[in-house]
Enzyme design. Structure first.
Site, PDB file in Angstrom:
ATOM      1  N   GLU A  36       0.853  -1.193   0.000  1.00 37.57           N
ATOM      2  CA  GLU A  36       0.000   0.000   0.000  1.00 37.57           C
ATOM      3  C   GLU A  36       0.885   1.238   0.000  1.00 37.57           C
ATOM      4  OE1 GLU A  36      -3.188   0.144   2.896  1.00 37.57           O
ATOM      5  OE2 GLU A  36      -3.406   2.304   2.695  1.00 37.57           O
ATOM      6  N   ARG A  63      -7.349   3.130  13.384  1.00 36.40           N
ATOM      7  CA  ARG A  63      -8.255   1.992  13.205  1.00 36.40           C
ATOM      8  C   ARG A  63      -8.202   1.081  14.442  1.00 36.40           C
ATOM      9  NH1 ARG A  63     -11.570  -0.530   9.290  1.00 36.40           N
ATOM     10  NH2 ARG A  63     -11.110   0.965   7.665  1.00 36.40           N
ATOM     11  N   ARG A  88      -3.403  -6.455   6.326  1.00 32.25           N
ATOM     12  CA  ARG A  88      -4.778  -6.968   6.477  1.00 32.25           C
ATOM     13  C   ARG A  88      -5.368  -6.742   7.876  1.00 32.25           C
ATOM     14  NH1 ARG A  88      -5.814 -12.647   3.454  1.00 32.25           N
ATOM     15  NH2 ARG A  88      -7.892 -12.232   2.675  1.00 32.25           N
ATOM     16  N   PHE A 140      -5.328  -3.712   9.317  1.00 36.98           N
ATOM     17  CA  PHE A 140      -4.901  -2.323   9.475  1.00 36.98           C
ATOM     18  C   PHE A 140      -5.029  -1.826  10.922  1.00 36.98           C
ATOM     19  CE2 PHE A 140      -4.953   2.258   8.073  1.00 36.98           C
ATOM     20  CZ  PHE A 140      -3.938   2.211   7.139  1.00 36.98           C
ATOM     21  N   GLU A 161     -10.588  -8.017   4.387  1.00 37.87           N
ATOM     22  CA  GLU A 161      -9.891  -8.084   5.668  1.00 37.87           C
ATOM     23  C   GLU A 161     -10.646  -8.786   6.802  1.00 37.87           C
ATOM     24  OE1 GLU A 161      -9.386  -3.790   5.134  1.00 37.87           O
ATOM     25  OE2 GLU A 161      -7.457  -4.048   6.123  1.00 37.87           O
TER      26      GLU A 161
HETATM   27  N1  MTE Z   1      -6.211 -11.533  -1.006  1.00 38.04           N
HETATM   28  C1  MTE Z   1      -5.168 -11.931  -1.769  1.00 38.04           C
HETATM   29  N2  MTE Z   1      -5.239 -13.094  -2.411  1.00 38.04           N
HETATM   30  N3  MTE Z   1      -4.043 -11.163  -1.875  1.00 38.04           N
HETATM   31  C2  MTE Z   1      -3.917  -9.974  -1.203  1.00 38.04           C
HETATM   32  O1  MTE Z   1      -2.899  -9.296  -1.326  1.00 38.04           O
HETATM   33  N4  MTE Z   1      -4.976  -8.363   0.350  1.00 38.04           N
HETATM   34  C3  MTE Z   1      -5.960  -8.195   1.420  1.00 38.04           C
HETATM   35  C4  MTE Z   1      -7.336  -8.663   0.960  1.00 38.04           C
HETATM   36  N5  MTE Z   1      -7.242  -9.964   0.378  1.00 38.04           N
HETATM   37  C5  MTE Z   1      -5.006  -9.544  -0.376  1.00 38.04           C
HETATM   38  C6  MTE Z   1      -6.159 -10.360  -0.336  1.00 38.04           C
HETATM   39  C7  MTE Z   1      -6.082  -6.826   1.891  1.00 38.04           C
HETATM   40  S1  MTE Z   1      -4.976  -6.261   3.028  1.00 38.04           S
HETATM   41  C8  MTE Z   1      -7.075  -5.990   1.467  1.00 38.04           C
HETATM   42  S2  MTE Z   1      -7.245  -4.432   2.079  1.00 38.04           S
HETATM   43  C9  MTE Z   1      -8.055  -6.419   0.466  1.00 38.04           C
HETATM   44  O2  MTE Z   1      -7.804  -7.740  -0.017  1.00 38.04           O
HETATM   45  C10 MTE Z   1      -8.021  -5.420  -0.693  1.00 38.04           C
HETATM   46  O3  MTE Z   1      -8.797  -5.781  -1.753  1.00 38.04           O
HETATM   47  P1  MTE Z   1     -10.373  -5.452  -1.841  1.00 38.04           P
HETATM   48  O4  MTE Z   1     -10.537  -4.052  -1.388  1.00 38.04           O
HETATM   49  O5  MTE Z   1     -10.648  -5.667  -3.253  1.00 38.04           O
HETATM   50  O6  MTE Z   1     -11.031  -6.426  -0.925  1.00 38.04           O
HETATM   51  N1  HPA Z   2      -7.401   1.095   5.633  1.00 40.28           N
HETATM   52  C1  HPA Z   2      -6.391   0.862   4.776  1.00 40.28           C
HETATM   53  N2  HPA Z   2      -5.607   1.799   4.319  1.00 40.28           N
HETATM   54  C2  HPA Z   2      -5.827   3.051   4.723  1.00 40.28           C
HETATM   55  C3  HPA Z   2      -6.856   3.357   5.613  1.00 40.28           C
HETATM   56  C4  HPA Z   2      -7.684   2.328   6.083  1.00 40.28           C
HETATM   57  O1  HPA Z   2      -8.622   2.542   6.874  1.00 40.28           O
HETATM   58  N3  HPA Z   2      -6.817   4.683   5.843  1.00 40.28           N
HETATM   59  C5  HPA Z   2      -5.788   5.140   5.117  1.00 40.28           C
HETATM   60  N4  HPA Z   2      -5.185   4.166   4.437  1.00 40.28           N
HETATM   61 MO1  MOS Z   3      -5.223  -3.745   3.221  1.00 37.90          MO
HETATM   62  S1  MOS Z   3      -4.098  -3.711   4.919  1.00 37.90           S
HETATM   63  O1  MOS Z   3      -6.069  -2.263   3.662  1.00 37.90           O
HETATM   64  O2  MOS Z   3      -4.074  -3.304   2.061  1.00 37.90           O
END
Ligand code: MTE
Ligand code: HPA
Ligand code: MOS
Length: 748
Positions: A220, A298, A330, A332, A699
């Site tokens: 990120e 968070r 994941r 956060f 998450e």
């Molecule tokens: N799943 C896979 N396979 N790979 C990833 O890197 N990242 C996780 C989750 N699932 C991840 C994952 C995290 S930290 C987040 S915030 C969400 O996917 C982001 O994707 P979304 O917003 O589309 O759910």
């Molecule tokens: N989640 C993940 N990334 C972020 C957030 C959050 O709530 N706020 C700022 N960056």
């Molecule tokens: Mo997920 S920790 O918000 O990339």
């Protein structure tokens, strides 16, 4: 015919940055990083025949801090962690770049390193001033409690271990421009930082992302430095440059999930009602802010997990230490907060001689309650999910069986735990809750969709395809998800906060609906019928219930000839969210995701080795867009969450050196450690904020892993009795054994 991600993955066809065909004359970079955790660089001696760039070569600003401007791209006089980049060494081959790097001589003046957050706090080493969230009056409430329990919790960090390490390729273009292929969750963050470092406008930097081999939050903010270094080298050399970290470099140089140390105080009535809760979170931020303050916030939001507590006071302190800057992972900061209150409940149950679940159940959030930060609990499903565990998995019978097992087994003990989850969906920084989509329909009827979402294995591309296909009334294989590119989606928020499918899916839905409306009107003109009689679905144009004889391809082609625009761009911003930081109250989340799990484990009391046997889950998916993806996210999240609290131990020595610096010393769950995961999709949940009433999934399931920890403690308790354990994660077999050894054995 466009394939989906899964098909490309299983056929080995998906490409990652390391697979890209490189342009001619591409050079390779290797990063010289600090071998000490804290000190001054006295001098660096770069041999005349070595090409290396230091901060002195930066044409723009040597600053890549995101929330707080406190992070150098390349170290200047001082270094603050082992692995901090000092110089970029470049050569025609990777091998030569690495060999050249070893010829650079340097001398440091070493200073004392601080690696523990409480020690940093004592010395006043803070990332930002402490934050306080509160409601009611905890002091008065504690006086009315029958039980007040205070203790300390230690929580370990976690390595992301994405399969694809940090990687980028930068190609210089004309007029100071550069194109970057990066494995980043945040193309705009890469673009912004690179423009700043190069001293050029953002429109000179194009960032393109095909997909990631996993991010999990680790890309990120922390894909940015490598992409910016790569672009810096490319621009200074005027040649394409590739920079990919080896696994060991990635482990050493990049930040992880934040370890926390926490104090809590919980007060209950003798009936088990929680009246008051206080917690102080010492967050181990590492050497720079990165996203730590947002992560800590968070933590504050999730401090009460799924419970209603009328009097709460939490304090968050982000502590600066001599470790790589810790970052998003994941959940956060949510998982750490939820682990602390679950620890408090576990301890309270021990003191009160009841099972933790009796306290958990009694205090679950109900419709119309308020979270302590002022948001009303709406469309609350946590109670339904909890009850669903009995309905779908008959957990009371499982508990009886566990007790029977324990009565008749001396060498193995079983344990169980319930874990409810409530996770807020939206970026907690309001402005990040926006996204855009651009849809082109080509004259052959095929469709290209660009959004700000980055595919990293979580299935966001497939979800957006499903949304667009549903909205346009055409089959999935006509739709191709394009790369995530800053010239097609500008000013993007990172793909994070589990919000990518919601934000980008909603933007794509708006664009697709507009195109559908336009094409319906066009069909009306062709068929000489009012548009409202026309429908487009199953790749055909229908008048009422009857096929018009015109298919999608023909309609699109006719529209083109009639000079109807086949392109649409749309923007979405989440409504109804606000938060006032001067009082820390508001409605920061569009909605919450709810769920409950029941976790069973078994421990070998002589060896401390254990198994997580099963995880039974009732989860609130809203109306799932794709059951396979949502199941996959649930299973993956659970296993990653279990790993965090059981096997995965980050070890550093006092000098801040990472000892768990390879996969021989950092253990993650594999398929054989994976429990049986039974998932029930909660019925009757409709989410007004999600595309087609769906809910975010990325998450929240991670936090079911907390159940594994307390299930193991329950198994240990079945052996040693109701003694007072120290709560310290991860619960490695070594730590489990040390708890098991507390049993008072009666001498024969
Ligand atoms: N799943 C896979 N396979 N790979 C990833 O890197 N990242 C996780 C989750 N699932 C991840 C994952 C995290 S930290 C987040 S915030 C969400 O996917 C982001 O994707 P979304 O917003 O589309 O759910
Ligand atoms: N989640 C993940 N990334 C972020 C957030 C959050 O709530 N706020 C700022 N960056
Ligand atoms: Mo997920 S920790 O918000 O990339």
């Amino acid at each position: 015919m466009s394939k989906n991600e899964i098909e490309k993955h299983v056929k080995g066809e998906s490409l990652f940055v390391d697979d890209f065909t490189l342009p001619d004359r591409t050079w390779f970079a290797s990063i010289l990083d600090s071998p000490i955790a804290h000190g001054k660089i006295k001098h660096i001696n770069i041999p005349a025949d070595v090409r290396a760039f230091t901060y002195r070569d930066i044409p723009g600003e040597n600053q890549i801090g995101n929330i707080i401007q406190d992070e150098h791209l390349l170290a200047e006089e001082e270094v603050n962690y082992i692995g901090e980049p000092i110089a970029i060494v470049v050569a025609e081959t990777q091998e030569k770049a690495e060999a050249d790097k070893r010829r650079i001589e340097f001398e440091f003046e070493e200073h004392e390193a601080v690696t523990e957050p409480r020690e940093a706090f004592r010395r006043g080493m803070l990332i930002a001033p402490p934050v306080i969230f509160s409601i009611g009056n905890t002091e008065e409430a504690f006086n009315q409690c029958d039980y007040v329990i205070e203790d300390k919790v230690e929580i370990g960090g976690q390595e992301h271990l994405y399969l694809e390490t940090q990687a980028s390729i930068a190609i210089p273009g004309e007029d100071e421009s550069v194109k970057i292929y990066s494995s980043t969750q945040s193309p705009t963050a890469v673009q912004r930082a690179t423009a700043k470092v190069l001293g050029v406008a953002m429109n000179k930097v194009e960032v393109d992302v095909l997909r990631l081999g996993g991010g999990f939050g680790g890309k990120e903010d922390q894909a940015t430095p490598w992409a910016a270094m790569c672009a810096l080298a490319a621009s200074l050399l005027n040649k394409p440059v590739k920079l990919r970290l080896s696994r060991q470099e990635d482990l050493r140089m990049t930040g992880k999930r934040h370890p926390y140390s926490a104090d809590y105080k919980i007060g209950l009535t003798k009936e088990g009602k929680i009246l008051a809760y206080e917690a102080t979170f010492y967050q181990n931020a590492g050497a720079c802010a990165d996203l730590s303050t947002a992560i800590l916030e968070r933590t504050m939001f999730h401090a009460t997990n799924s419970y209603f507590i009328p009097n709460v006071k939490t304090t968050g302190i982000s502590c600066k230490t001599n470790l790589p800057p810790n970052t998003a992972f994941r959940g956060f900061g949510g998982p750490q907060a939820m682990f602390v209150i679950e620890s408090a409940i576990f301890k309270a149950a021990r003191q009160m001689n009841v099972e933790p679940y009796e306290i958990q159940r009694k205090n679950l959030l109900k419709e119309g309650d308020y979270f302590y930060y002022g948001q009303k609990v709406e469309r609350c499903k946590v109670g339904k999910c909890w009850e669903g565990l009995e309905k779908n998995f008959v957990v009371s019978k499982k508990i009886e069986e566990i007790k029977k097992f324990n009565d008749s087994n001396k060498l193995f003990k079983k344990g169980f735990a319930f874990i409810p989850i409530t996770f807020g969906i939206s970026f907690t920084s309001k402005f990040l809750n926006q996204a855009s989509a651009l849809i082109h329909i080509y004259t052959d009827g095929s469709v290209g969709v660009s959004t700000a979402a980055v595919e990293m294995g979580q299935g966001v591309n497939e979800k957006i395809r499903i949304i667009v296909a549903k909205a346009l009334g055409i089959s999935l294989n006509k739709i191709k998800m394009e790369t995530t590119n800053t010239t097609r989606a500008a000013n993007t928020s990172p793909t994070a906060a589990s919000s990518a499918a919601d934000l980008n899916g909603n933007a794509a839905l708006i664009a697709a609906n507009e195109l559908k409306k336009r094409l319906t009107e066009t069909a009306g003109r062709i068929l000489k019928t009012p548009g409202e009689n026309i429908a487009i679905y199953k790749d055909k144009v229908w008048v009422g219930e009857k096929s018009s004889g015109i298919n999608w391809e023909e309609l699109v082609n006719r529209a083109y000839l009639m000079r109807v625009s086949l392109t649409e761009q749309a923007f979405y911003a989440t409504p109804d969210i606000h938060f006032n930081r001067s009082v820390n109250k508001g409605r920061p989340f569009a909605y919450h995701v709810f769920g409950a799990a029941f976790v069973v484990s078994k421990i070998d009391v002589l060896r401390g080795v254990y198994e997580i046997e099963e995880v039974n889950v009732v989860h609130d998916y809203g109306e799932s867009l794709n059951i396979t993806i949502d199941k996959g996210q649930t299973e993956g999240g659970i296993v990653q969450g279990i790993g965090w609290l059981t096997l995965e131990e980050l070890a550093q020595n006092e000098e801040g050196k990472l000892l768990s610096n390879s996969l021989s010393t950092y253990k993650i769950p594999d398929i054989y450690f994976t429990p049986k995961i039974n998932i029930h999709f909660l019925e009757g949940s409709k989410n007004p904020y999600g595309p087609f009433k769906s809910k975010a999934i990325g998450e929240p399931p991670f936090m079911y892993g907390i159940g594994a920890y307390f299930s193991l403690l329950s198994a240990i308790k079945a052996y040693v009795g109701n003694i007072d354990f120290k709560i310290h994660s991860p619960l490695t077999p070594e730590r489990a054994l040390s708890l098991l050894s507390k049993k008072k054995l009666v001498k024969a």
